[in-house]
Scaffold this motif. Structure first.
Motif, PDB file in Angstrom:
ATOM      1  N   GLN A 122       0.547  -2.105  -0.369  1.00  0.00           N
ATOM      2  CA  GLN A 122      -0.074   0.324  -0.552  1.00  0.00           C
ATOM      3  C   GLN A 122       1.099   1.618  -0.135  1.00  0.00           C
ATOM      4  O   GLN A 122       0.624   2.119   0.524  1.00  0.00           O
ATOM      5  N   SER A 123       2.076   1.045  -0.759  1.00  0.00           N
ATOM      6  CA  SER A 123       3.364   2.220  -0.403  1.00  0.00           C
ATOM      7  C   SER A 123       3.980   2.732  -1.554  1.00  0.00           C
ATOM      8  O   SER A 123       4.132   1.582  -2.330  1.00  0.00           O
ATOM      9  N   ILE A 124       4.440   3.045  -2.137  1.00  0.00           N
ATOM     10  CA  ILE A 124       5.006   3.807  -3.602  1.00  0.00           C
ATOM     11  C   ILE A 124       5.890   4.473  -3.399  1.00  0.00           C
ATOM     12  O   ILE A 124       6.100   5.181  -1.930  1.00  0.00           O
ATOM     13  N   LEU A 125       6.910   4.751  -4.452  1.00  0.00           N
ATOM     14  CA  LEU A 125       8.507   5.482  -3.501  1.00  0.00           C
ATOM     15  C   LEU A 125       8.178   6.436  -5.083  1.00  0.00           C
ATOM     16  O   LEU A 125       8.063   6.511  -6.074  1.00  0.00           O
ATOM     17  N   PHE A 126       9.144   7.259  -5.183  1.00  0.00           N
ATOM     18  CA  PHE A 126       9.588   8.285  -5.774  1.00  0.00           C
ATOM     19  C   PHE A 126      11.256   8.415  -5.823  1.00  0.00           C
ATOM     20  O   PHE A 126      11.737   8.835  -5.008  1.00  0.00           O
ATOM     21  N   GLY A 127      11.365   8.146  -6.795  1.00  0.00           N
ATOM     22  CA  GLY A 127      13.134   8.247  -7.221  1.00  0.00           C
ATOM     23  C   GLY A 127      13.096   9.216  -8.541  1.00  0.00           C
ATOM     24  O   GLY A 127      12.474   8.663  -9.523  1.00  0.00           O
ATOM     25  N   ASP A 128      14.750   9.300  -8.601  1.00  0.00           N
ATOM     26  CA  ASP A 128      14.968  10.047  -9.847  1.00  0.00           C
ATOM     27  C   ASP A 128      16.215   8.463 -10.724  1.00  0.00           C
ATOM     28  O   ASP A 128      16.483   9.231 -11.853  1.00  0.00           O
ATOM     29  N   SER A 129      16.477   7.182  -9.498  1.00  0.00           N
ATOM     30  CA  SER A 129      17.317   6.933 -10.531  1.00  0.00           C
ATOM     31  C   SER A 129      16.396   5.285 -10.702  1.00  0.00           C
ATOM     32  O   SER A 129      16.051   5.060  -9.991  1.00  0.00           O
ATOM     33  N   GLU A 130      17.429   5.140 -11.429  1.00  0.00           N
ATOM     34  CA  GLU A 130      16.967   3.247 -11.647  1.00  0.00           C
ATOM     35  C   GLU A 130      17.185   2.540 -10.268  1.00  0.00           C
ATOM     36  O   GLU A 130      16.308   1.436  -9.856  1.00  0.00           O
ATOM     37  N   ARG A 131      18.100   2.547  -9.495  1.00  0.00           N
ATOM     38  CA  ARG A 131      18.226   2.015  -8.597  1.00  0.00           C
ATOM     39  C   ARG A 131      17.833   1.877  -7.285  1.00  0.00           C
ATOM     40  O   ARG A 131      16.789   1.477  -6.611  1.00  0.00           O
ATOM     41  N   ASP A 132      16.567   3.674  -7.771  1.00  0.00           N
ATOM     42  CA  ASP A 132      15.478   3.637  -6.647  1.00  0.00           C
ATOM     43  C   ASP A 132      14.172   2.851  -6.494  1.00  0.00           C
ATOM     44  O   ASP A 132      14.141   2.449  -6.264  1.00  0.00           O
ATOM     45  N   ILE A 133      14.784   2.617  -8.380  1.00  0.00           N
ATOM     46  CA  ILE A 133      12.999   2.024  -8.992  1.00  0.00           C
ATOM     47  C   ILE A 133      13.205   0.559  -8.329  1.00  0.00           C
ATOM     48  O   ILE A 133      12.247  -0.231  -7.814  1.00  0.00           O
ATOM     49  N   GLU A 134      14.209  -0.003  -8.616  1.00  0.00           N
ATOM     50  CA  GLU A 134      15.005  -1.520  -8.246  1.00  0.00           C
ATOM     51  C   GLU A 134      14.927  -1.636  -6.736  1.00  0.00           C
ATOM     52  O   GLU A 134      14.256  -2.788  -5.929  1.00  0.00           O
ATOM     53  N   ALA A 135      14.937  -0.616  -5.910  1.00  0.00           N
ATOM     54  CA  ALA A 135      14.797  -0.952  -4.395  1.00  0.00           C
ATOM     55  C   ALA A 135      13.004  -0.826  -3.670  1.00  0.00           C
ATOM     56  O   ALA A 135      12.932  -1.973  -2.909  1.00  0.00           O
ATOM     57  N   ALA A 136      12.672  -0.455  -4.839  1.00  0.00           N
ATOM     58  CA  ALA A 136      10.803   0.175  -3.945  1.00  0.00           C
ATOM     59  C   ALA A 136      10.793  -1.798  -4.887  1.00  0.00           C
ATOM     60  O   ALA A 136       9.780  -2.119  -4.044  1.00  0.00           O
ATOM     61  N   LYS A 137      10.583  -2.461  -5.855  1.00  0.00           N
ATOM     62  CA  LYS A 137       9.885  -3.187  -6.451  1.00  0.00           C
ATOM     63  C   LYS A 137      10.513  -4.719  -5.424  1.00  0.00           C
ATOM     64  O   LYS A 137      10.070  -5.246  -5.145  1.00  0.00           O
ATOM     65  N   ALA A 138      12.325  -4.517  -5.226  1.00  0.00           N
ATOM     66  CA  ALA A 138      12.827  -5.558  -4.293  1.00  0.00           C
ATOM     67  C   ALA A 138      12.330  -5.639  -2.708  1.00  0.00           C
ATOM     68  O   ALA A 138      11.373  -6.364  -1.978  1.00  0.00           O
ATOM     69  N   ALA A 139      11.298  -4.336  -2.476  1.00  0.00           N
ATOM     70  CA  ALA A 139      10.676  -4.451  -1.035  1.00  0.00           C
ATOM     71  C   ALA A 139       9.248  -4.939  -0.884  1.00  0.00           C
ATOM     72  O   ALA A 139       8.894  -4.506  -0.458  1.00  0.00           O
ATOM     73  N   GLY A 140       8.584  -4.471  -2.781  1.00  0.00           N
ATOM     74  CA  GLY A 140       7.984  -4.658  -3.056  1.00  0.00           C
ATOM     75  C   GLY A 140       6.608  -3.960  -2.622  1.00  0.00           C
ATOM     76  O   GLY A 140       5.431  -4.570  -2.125  1.00  0.00           O
ATOM     77  N   LEU A 141       6.719  -2.717  -2.896  1.00  0.00           N
ATOM     78  CA  LEU A 141       5.979  -1.716  -2.838  1.00  0.00           C
ATOM     79  C   LEU A 141       5.726  -1.765  -3.825  1.00  0.00           C
ATOM     80  O   LEU A 141       5.369  -2.185  -4.969  1.00  0.00           O
ATOM     81  N   ARG A 142       4.038  -1.034  -3.899  1.00  0.00           N
ATOM     82  CA  ARG A 142       3.216  -0.977  -4.875  1.00  0.00           C
ATOM     83  C   ARG A 142       3.829  -0.954  -5.896  1.00  0.00           C
ATOM     84  O   ARG A 142       3.288  -0.960  -7.786  1.00  0.00           O
ATOM     85  N   ASP A 143       4.479   0.403  -6.115  1.00  0.00           N
ATOM     86  CA  ASP A 143       4.910   0.908  -7.210  1.00  0.00           C
ATOM     87  C   ASP A 143       6.273   2.018  -7.005  1.00  0.00           C
ATOM     88  O   ASP A 143       6.372   2.526  -5.848  1.00  0.00           O
TER      89      ASP A 143
END
Ligand code: MG
Ligand code: ZN
Length: 165
Positions: A122-143
């Motif tokens: 039920q949570s999301i992340l805003f990032g400006d690098s691929e690393r941020d987006i990968e971390a969000a995925k790895a943590a199981g965030l919605r987006d």
């Protein structure tokens, strides 16, 4: 409903200037205060997750990072907004060895989820690098959402109001 929004710091909340630690060089991204306030008013947790390898590299100290974060918090409090927590990774594999917190690893996000009882789905992340987006995925965030400039409030609104009506 969104429970928490994770924000990368440099390039998302403030302008990317490279190994930032000086308050004088700190510049908020447009709409950052309003984006945080928007979340505060809706009961959405706001959590900063930032890689700060400048500490491992000896460019600045953990104390200096914490002073900068206090400065950010004070600046937000002036408009009645606040960040719920700051997590930073002080490591870099070449200087301090491997760790579990440096993005793209999900350590900081997972720690926050545990400490604040956050459901990653039920949570999301805003990032400006691929690393941020990968971390969000790895943590199981919605987006994990790429924010590459513009107004942060507008970006947050888009993702917090969909499906509300
Ligand atoms: Mg960044
Ligand atoms: Zn780390």
């Amino acid at each position: 409903m969104i429970q928490a929004i994770f924000f990368d710091r440099d390039g998302v909340l403030n302008e990317e200037v490279g190994y930032l630690y000086e308050v004088e060089k700190f510049k908020w991204i447009d709409g950052a205060h309003d984006a945080i306030k928007f979340c505060n008013e809706r009961g959405i947790l706001t959590i900063v997750v930032t890689n700060q390898s400048g500490i491992a590299r000896g460019l600045y100290t953990a104390k200096e990072v914490e002073i900068l974060h206090e400065f950010m918090q004070k600046s937000l409090l002036e408009v009645g907004a606040h960040i719920d927590a700051f997590y930073y990774c002080p490591h870099h594999p070449n200087f301090s060895g491997e760790c579990d917190c440096r993005k793209p690893k999900p350590g900081m996000i997972l720690q926050a989820c545990q400490e604040f009882n956050i459901n990653p789905a039920q949570s999301i992340l805003f990032g400006d690098s691929e690393r941020d987006i990968e971390a969000a995925k790895a943590a199981g965030l919605r987006d994990g959402i790429f924010f590459t400039g513009g107004n942060l409030l507008e970006a947050v609104k888009v993702h917090c109001t969909e499906g509300d009506s």
